[in-house]
Design a protein around this motif. Structure first.
Motif, PDB file in Angstrom:
ATOM      1  N   ASP A  40       0.275   4.420  -0.780  1.00 29.25           N
ATOM      2  CA  ASP A  40      -0.152   5.751  -0.346  1.00 29.25           C
ATOM      3  C   ASP A  40      -1.121   5.663   0.835  1.00 29.25           C
ATOM      4  O   ASP A  40      -1.691   4.612   1.124  1.00 29.25           O
ATOM      5  N   PRO A  75      -4.249   6.924   1.534  1.00 30.57           N
ATOM      6  CA  PRO A  75      -5.650   6.482   1.430  1.00 30.57           C
ATOM      7  C   PRO A  75      -5.776   4.959   1.322  1.00 30.57           C
ATOM      8  O   PRO A  75      -6.660   4.374   1.954  1.00 30.57           O
ATOM      9  N   SER A  76      -4.884   4.303   0.573  1.00 33.90           N
ATOM     10  CA  SER A  76      -5.022   2.846   0.497  1.00 33.90           C
ATOM     11  C   SER A  76      -4.538   2.164   1.770  1.00 33.90           C
ATOM     12  O   SER A  76      -5.121   1.181   2.214  1.00 33.90           O
ATOM     13  N   ASN A 135       0.847  -1.191   0.000  1.00 35.52           N
ATOM     14  CA  ASN A 135       0.000   0.000   0.000  1.00 35.52           C
ATOM     15  C   ASN A 135       0.878   1.234   0.000  1.00 35.52           C
ATOM     16  O   ASN A 135       1.369   1.657   1.032  1.00 35.52           O
ATOM     17  N   ARG A 168      -8.631  10.299  -1.405  1.00 36.15           N
ATOM     18  CA  ARG A 168      -8.279   9.678  -2.687  1.00 36.15           C
ATOM     19  C   ARG A 168      -8.109  10.738  -3.776  1.00 36.15           C
ATOM     20  O   ARG A 168      -7.155  10.730  -4.543  1.00 36.15           O
ATOM     21  N   CYS A 179      -4.980  12.580  -3.398  1.00 34.01           N
ATOM     22  CA  CYS A 179      -3.849  11.729  -3.748  1.00 34.01           C
ATOM     23  C   CYS A 179      -3.732  11.557  -5.269  1.00 34.01           C
ATOM     24  O   CYS A 179      -2.661  11.690  -5.843  1.00 34.01           O
ATOM     25  N   ASP A 180      -4.857  11.283  -5.918  1.00 35.98           N
ATOM     26  CA  ASP A 180      -4.816  10.949  -7.345  1.00 35.98           C
ATOM     27  C   ASP A 180      -4.831  12.165  -8.259  1.00 35.98           C
ATOM     28  O   ASP A 180      -4.292  12.118  -9.362  1.00 35.98           O
ATOM     29  N   LEU A 240      -7.786  10.386   7.899  1.00 37.87           N
ATOM     30  CA  LEU A 240      -8.125  10.742   6.514  1.00 37.87           C
ATOM     31  C   LEU A 240      -8.170  12.253   6.346  1.00 37.87           C
ATOM     32  O   LEU A 240      -7.652  12.817   5.390  1.00 37.87           O
ATOM     33  N   ILE A 263     -12.851   9.233   2.780  1.00 43.12           N
ATOM     34  CA  ILE A 263     -11.944   8.474   1.927  1.00 43.12           C
ATOM     35  C   ILE A 263     -11.934   9.005   0.492  1.00 43.12           C
ATOM     36  O   ILE A 263     -10.886   9.097  -0.138  1.00 43.12           O
ATOM     37  N   GLU A 264     -13.104   9.418  -0.037  1.00 37.63           N
ATOM     38  CA  GLU A 264     -13.147   9.928  -1.411  1.00 37.63           C
ATOM     39  C   GLU A 264     -12.327  11.216  -1.541  1.00 37.63           C
ATOM     40  O   GLU A 264     -11.650  11.432  -2.535  1.00 37.63           O
ATOM     41  N   GLU A 266      -7.129   2.058   4.645  1.00 42.86           N
ATOM     42  CA  GLU A 266      -8.291   1.185   4.513  1.00 42.86           C
ATOM     43  C   GLU A 266      -8.283   0.039   5.527  1.00 42.86           C
ATOM     44  O   GLU A 266      -9.335  -0.496   5.872  1.00 42.86           O
TER      45      GLU A 266
END
Ligand code: ADP
Ligand code: MG
Length: 724
Positions: free
Chosen positions: A556, A558-559, A554, A683, A686-687, A592, A679-680, A562
């Motif tokens: 990053d 956010p992952s 994992n 993410r 991050c992305d 988060l 989480i969204e 989890e």
């Protein structure tokens, strides 16, 4: 006016800071500012002291009456040391410490008196709403309470002569839910210690107390305060968001063994003095791999005290640095292209009989106990690698773990050659017979040579056995050690419970004790094999191999986070009593949110620096070039006279345009991310935001060496890293 040159100028005229030298040896003033048992004894009648000591040692709570005696003694001791205020000192989920000061002074019927009763010692109510609570407080009530933790001694913090009595506390909601790192740590500690006592009793009935030990190693960078202040990114985010690497970084490896620069040395001496007065047993100091990077390590202590000491240390480090016109960078990756900083957590357990449970002994039966604890730890890490990984994840640690730098985001365990051989033999050997048991015991008799074996350490392993303890190397340098320590205690506590049950079942079937123990150990060796890795953790082959073995990678936050959201995790927290289900969710939310906010702040800071510093310098220089080109052109000469400059103008334009358009695109992405939740949102940062930050940085770092040095406003890497 150029901030950079002002800062460089000021640096040349820095005055030497004098450090108080002590005539006495360290042992004479060590812990002089700590309310130790000895200090308490001096301010109490012997009979009362004995009662208090017994209760605290047994881990039970004091009656109101005894707490009053402790409060009186504490107040008298603190006032005798010149303290005027007291504060509950706690560790909210921000990761750092917080305190609220109150004066001893109060009015009684209009008359001024000094007061500090047990109610002030035991409980306080800071404004809870100023700290992250992951929704816990809105569910219950906005209030937060701090409650005295008698297992960690009170101390006096001296800030420029202002002395405050600090009382280590836990921080909870009105409904008693944990809002800090400390309460879960204390709970995990008892959970593990209880399980360990049961296991130890299989080997030695005299064991009735086990405590978890932690020795941290703190890495950090120092930078001149003037240069730091001229960099908005360092000031606001703790790392350089742009900056071209210096031609010389750490490639010559000349920093590690070099002598410590005089200015840094003065800082370290003062820091060590202050640490010693506060009972923090720091012992080692040295340069680290990167220029301007250093490390400090203490003698290990019981885990909760060690955690407090690390938090207190970070506080002292920042305060003392300011006095020396320096700044400490705790960030895991303040500079691109040179090593980052970690906080290795050396973890073990010790018994009341004076034994380190991860230290192999001189005789084989001792080694059977060692092997039990050793293999249970490995089995626990194997089963809960994702959770352990999650405990050390953060926006800043993402720049270390998995980002081509020590150590990888894949959790694996390094144990060294000798122990690998032992485990292989046990695995091969037929344990299920008296003869087999004897054979293994003979083998175990050869184990004590471990420390030698492990002097040749694997620096690429995130979790390494180092002779008599496990070194957890993936902890970030900014982090509160309590987070990974809580997980370690909880997962090993759970595994040791299972071990006791596993052995019990075999013995109920009339298996001999040693044979039963070895049978379980053998099973753990086989089951947890995938987590063991002795090779180069930085290599790409390992990533492939780890994937084949089914290990997670994992990379990053956010992952990685989890792992907190799974049912298995919640069950484990609830079963061990470390956190309730609502608390797990709250802690997950806080992490988060912290991630998203850190990236939001970084991205905004980067945008501002580009618009306010980078682009203006580039454009000014570009104008000069353009004027020159125009002038040369007007002379009617040959175009070869200005072609180079013209090309520079074009190159600079390209970077300017890319930076500008990405800064604008990044704002759009930020706004989109901020419409999401939990989480969204993390993410999306991050992305979608992070890659734009990297793009912008690449362009800015290309501009830096193109633009006239005298126009560049931001201190450069060579100055930040090498000027001291
Ligand atoms: P190095 O890693 O530089 O060889 P050491 O092995 O002596 O140095 O210690 C590194 C850290 O490990 C120190 O902070 C020390 O306090 C800690 N340590 C040593 N023994 C233990 C133990 N039994 N439990 C926890 N920490 C320990
Ligand atoms: Mg070490």
């Amino acid at each position: 006016m150029n901030n950079r040159f002002n800062a460089l100028e000021a640096l040349l005229h820095r005055e030497k800071i004098l450090v108080e030298t002590h005539e006495e040896s360290i042992s004479e003033f060590f812990a002089c500012n700590v309310f130790t048992n000895q200090a308490m004894q001096g301010f109490m009648v012997p009979k009362v002291y004995k009662q208090v000591e017994a209760i605290i040692n047994a881990g039970e709570s004091l009656t109101r009456e005894l707490a009053d005696h402790v409060a009186d003694a504490m107040q008298n001791w603190a006032m005798a040391h010149g303290a005027t205020h007291y504060a509950h000192w706690f560790q909210p989920l921000t990761g750092r410490t917080a305190e609220k000061h109150d004066s001893f002074f109060t009015l009684e019927n209009g008359k001024a008196i000094d007061e500090f009763g047990s109610s002030a010692l035991v409980q306080q109510e800071p404004d809870g709403s100023s700290f992250p609570g992951g929704g816990l407080r809105t569910t219950f009530e906005a209030r937060g309470y701090t409650a005295w933790d008698p297992t960690s001694p009170a101390f006096i913090l001296d800030v420029e002569g202002e002395k405050t009595l600090c009382i280590p506390t836990i921080f909870v909601t009105y409904g008693g839910q944990s809002l800090d790192y400390k309460l879960p740590l204390l709970k995990s500690q008892s959970y593990l210690e209880e399980a360990a006592i049961d296991v130890c009793q299989l080997f030695d009935e005299n064991v009735n107390k086990v405590h978890v030990t932690l020795g941290w190693e703190q890495e950090y960078f120092l930078v001149d305060a003037g240069l730091f202040n001229a960099r908005p990114d360092l000031m606001i985010t703790g790392r350089t968001l742009l900056g071209r690497y210096a031609p010389k970084g750490q490639q010559l490896d000349d920093h590690y063994f070099g002598s410590i620069p005089e200015r840094m040395y003065a800082y370290m001496r003062e820091l060590e003095n202050e640490c010693h007065k506060l009972g923090i047993p720091v012992r080692t100091r040295h340069n680290e791999v990167a220029p301007s990077q250093y490390e400090l390590a203490p003698i290990f202590e019981e885990v909760n005290v060690a955690v407090d000491h690390n938090q207190l240390l970070m506080d002292l480090m920042e305060r003392i640095a300011k006095r020396h016109k320096l700044r400490v960078l705790f960030h895991e990756k303040p500079y691109a292209g040179v090593n980052g900083s970690g906080k290795h957590n050396n973890w073990s357990m010790a018994t009341n009989t004076g034994k380190n449970l991860l230290s192999p002994g001189k005789d084989p039966s001792n080694n059977l106990q060692f092997l039990t604890v050793f293999m249970s730890t490995i089995q626990a890490v194997y089963k809960h690698a994702d959770l352990l990984r999650a405990s050390v994840t953060s926006a800043s640690n993402d720049h270390r773990l998995g980002a081509n730098e020590a150590p990888p985001a894949i959790i694996s365990v390094f144990i060294g050659e000798t122990l690998t051989k032992v485990l292989n033999e046990i695995e091969k050997g037929g344990v299920a017979s008296a003869a087999g048991v004897k054979e293994v015991l003979n083998l175990l008799a050869k184990v004590p040579d471990l420390e030698k074996d492990n002097t040749d350490r694997n620096r690429t392993s995130p979790f390494a056995f180092t002779g008599n303890k496990f070194e957890i190397r993936m902890v970030g340098s900014t982090m509160n050690c309590a987070a990974p320590m809580t997980i370690m205690n909880m997962i090993v506590g759970k595994q040791l419970r299972e071990f006791s049950q596993d052995v019990e079942i075999l013995r109920a079937n009339n298996m001999d004790k040693e044979e039963a123990i070895l049978t379980v150990i053998k099973r753990y060796i086989i089951e947890s094999k995938a987590i063991r890795f002795e090779g180069d953790g930085y290599s790409d082959e390992w990533k492939e191999e780890a994937k084949r073995r089914g290990l997670s990678n994992n990379a990053d936050t956010p992952s990685a986070l989890e792992a907190y959201a799974t049912k298995a995790t919640v069950d484990l927290f609830v079963e061990s009593g470390v956190l309730s289900e609502t608390e797990v969710h709250a802690h997950y939310d806080v992490r988060l949110e912290d991630y998203a906010l850190k990236l939001q702040i970084e991205s905004r800071t980067l945008a501002e620096m580009c618009m306010n510093q980078v682009l203006p310098a580039a454009i000014t220089y570009q104008n000069t070039l353009l004027e020159n080109v125009t002038a040369l052109k007007s002379l009617g000469g040959d175009s070869s006279l200005f072609v180079g400059q013209w090309e520079l103008v074009k190159e600079i334009s390209e970077y300017i345009n890319t930076i500008k358009s990405n800064v604008y695109a990044m704002r759009v992405e930020r706004d989109k991310a901020d419409e999401l939740e939990a989480i969204e949102r993390a993410r999306a940062y991050c992305d979608n935001v992070k890659p734009l930050m990297e793009k912008i940085r690449t362009c800015a770092d290309k501009l830096e060496p193109l633009v006239d040095d005298s126009l560049w406003q931001l201190p450069k890497y060579r100055e930040l890293l090498f000027m001291n």
